[in-house]
Write an enzyme that holds these catalytic residues in place. Structure first.
Site, PDB file in Angstrom:
ATOM      1  N   LYS A 168      -1.431  40.678  29.259  1.00 36.42           N
ATOM      2  CA  LYS A 168      -0.502  39.777  28.591  1.00 36.42           C
ATOM      3  C   LYS A 168       0.945  40.214  28.808  1.00 36.42           C
ATOM      4  CE  LYS A 168      -3.588  37.138  26.501  1.00 36.42           C
ATOM      5  NZ  LYS A 168      -3.781  35.731  26.891  1.00 36.42           N
ATOM      6  N   ASP A 197      -0.304  37.016  32.004  1.00 32.30           N
ATOM      7  CA  ASP A 197      -0.381  35.787  31.216  1.00 32.30           C
ATOM      8  C   ASP A 197       0.668  35.826  30.106  1.00 32.30           C
ATOM      9  OD1 ASP A 197      -1.080  33.573  29.720  1.00 32.30           O
ATOM     10  OD2 ASP A 197      -3.151  34.183  29.356  1.00 32.30           O
ATOM     11  N   GLU A 223       0.630  33.450  34.665  1.00 30.32           N
ATOM     12  CA  GLU A 223      -0.080  32.366  33.985  1.00 30.32           C
ATOM     13  C   GLU A 223       0.706  31.817  32.798  1.00 30.32           C
ATOM     14  OE1 GLU A 223      -4.325  32.011  31.599  1.00 30.32           O
ATOM     15  OE2 GLU A 223      -4.198  33.244  33.402  1.00 30.32           O
ATOM     16  N   GLU A 249      -5.102  25.770  30.961  1.00 31.87           N
ATOM     17  CA  GLU A 249      -6.010  25.966  29.838  1.00 31.87           C
ATOM     18  C   GLU A 249      -5.654  25.076  28.651  1.00 31.87           C
ATOM     19  OE1 GLU A 249      -5.026  29.589  27.066  1.00 31.87           O
ATOM     20  OE2 GLU A 249      -4.747  30.248  29.132  1.00 31.87           O
ATOM     21  N   ASP A 272     -10.382  24.651  31.373  1.00 31.78           N
ATOM     22  CA  ASP A 272     -11.340  25.260  30.444  1.00 31.78           C
ATOM     23  C   ASP A 272     -12.383  24.206  30.145  1.00 31.78           C
ATOM     24  OD1 ASP A 272     -12.719  26.077  28.083  1.00 31.78           O
ATOM     25  OD2 ASP A 272     -11.042  27.340  27.478  1.00 31.78           O
ATOM     26  N   HIS A 299     -10.674  29.160  32.525  1.00 32.20           N
ATOM     27  CA  HIS A 299     -10.303  29.792  31.263  1.00 32.20           C
ATOM     28  C   HIS A 299     -11.481  29.694  30.311  1.00 32.20           C
ATOM     29  CE1 HIS A 299      -8.617  29.790  27.110  1.00 32.20           C
ATOM     30  NE2 HIS A 299      -7.898  30.787  27.606  1.00 32.20           N
TER      31      HIS A 299
END
Length: 362
Positions: A168, A197, A223, A249, A272, A299
């Protein structure tokens, strides 16, 4: 053809071993699991599910329990396309995305599971079959971990067999993000697949600045740098940031992915299956991506999605998500040399521990 006889909805709140966090969703102490069990007139059953990061699952469960059964009971269970369109348009005015499409996703997954079970085939083979061995990365939810804890978590994932890692970003200062990415790159070594992300944290200009700062660390992708509604902003980041972008996502339909792809706003489309409209929509998104020579990733919901990517020649990486169901399913995802293996059990092959889940009923 068999007709749908009953639909049963489950709603569960699953506590996480530790509270997780990212840049925008706040602390996550539990996730919500909403299940859909469809039985046909012959007694065959298909199972689907969706999830939330901790809130609004009651709305999804209510739609599955109250709105959807009158629309589909008595329909031929194999007519997945017709059922999808009927439910999408019946719920469109009061839903169009949000809880409605999460509920539709769970329904559609269950229908495809039922169809594969009746055909006595693993889902990935029913969908066409390409390669049952799918590259897989560990999706860490680790924004607030110290660098030492982040690297320890990474070592744990490497010991499980992962050969690609996502971390992250989106801390209050970019310098801290860059230091963490630099530490991960040094720890993993050159050439090891590393994704970052941001969970929609930044403005466009902040995202461009971050992307440029991350360039020396050879990211596979950056991301969700900004909010999903800003297609033009993603295009600007693609043009000016100098790193590939993954997004999707939080997109809820084939048409939203089309807008991204034709605008040149994404390098790795990332649907997703539990919130884009289910198996039916996911496979259309994957084929659309293939037509534009784009690799598709995923995702969440890795136990289902491994089948879908195993049927896609343009698949890139499966995400092994932080919200895992390992404690509540008979056969967790199997890794081999960094590859996730789509199981040869019929259907999607997920067998829930319904008694165990019942103790967590919401």
């Amino acid at each position: 053809m068999p007709r749908i006889s009953t639909i049963e909805t489950g709603f569960y709140r699953i506590p996480l071993p530790v509270t997780l966090s990212d840049s925008m969703h706040g602390d996550m102490a539990a996730f919500e699991l909403i299940t859909c069990r469809i039985r046909d007139a012959d007694g065959a059953e298909g199972v689907g599910y969706t999830y939330t990061v901790g809130r609004n699952g009651g709305a999804v469960a209510d739609i599955l329990k109250r709105e959807i059964p009158p629309l589909v009971e008595g329909r031929e269970a194999d007519d997945t396309e017709a059922i999808w369109h009927q439910v999408w348009w019946a719920l469109h005015y009061g839903g169009r995305g949000g809880p409605a499409v999460l509920a539709l996703s769970a329904l559609d997954i269950a229908l495809w599971d039922l169809k594969a079970r009746r055909a006595q085939l693993p889902l990935y083979r029913l969908l066409g079959g390409f390669d049952a061995r799918v590259p897989c990365y560990a999706g860490g939810i680790d924004l607030d971990l110290s660098v030492e804890a982040l690297l320890a978590q990474t070592d744990g994932n490497l010991s499980k067999g992962f050969r690609a890692i996502k971390m992250k970003a989106g801390r209050p200062d970019l310098k801290s993000d860059v230091a963490r990415v630099a530490a991960m790159r040094q720890h993993l070594g050159d050439g090891f697949p590393l994704m970052v992300d941001a969970n929609m944290k930044w403005t466009v200009e902040e995202a461009i600045r971050a992307a440029r700062a991350f360039q020396p660390y050879d990211l596979t992708w950056l991301e969700e740098p900004i909010i999903p509604d800003d297609v033009a902003g993603h295009t600007r980041i693609m043009q000016a940031g100098g790193v590939p972008i993954a997004a999707g996502e939080n997109l809820r339909s084939l048409w939203e992915f089309k807008n991204y792809i034709v605008a040149g706003a994404v390098s790795y489309p990332e649907p997703d299956v539990t919130n884009c409209g289910g198996v039916s929509a996911f496979m259309k998104i994957a084929r659309l991506s293939e037509a534009f020579n784009l690799p598709v990733t995923s995702h969440g919901a890795h136990d289902v999605t491994v089948h879908l990517l195993a049927a896609c020649p343009n698949r890139s990486y499966l995400e092994a998500h932080g919200f895992g169901l390992d404690k509540f399913i008979e056969h967790p995802l199997v890794l081999q040399d960094g590859l996730a293996l789509a199981p040869d059990r019929i259907g999607h092959g997920i067998s829930f521990d319904w008694d165990g889940l019942a103790k967590l009923s919401a």
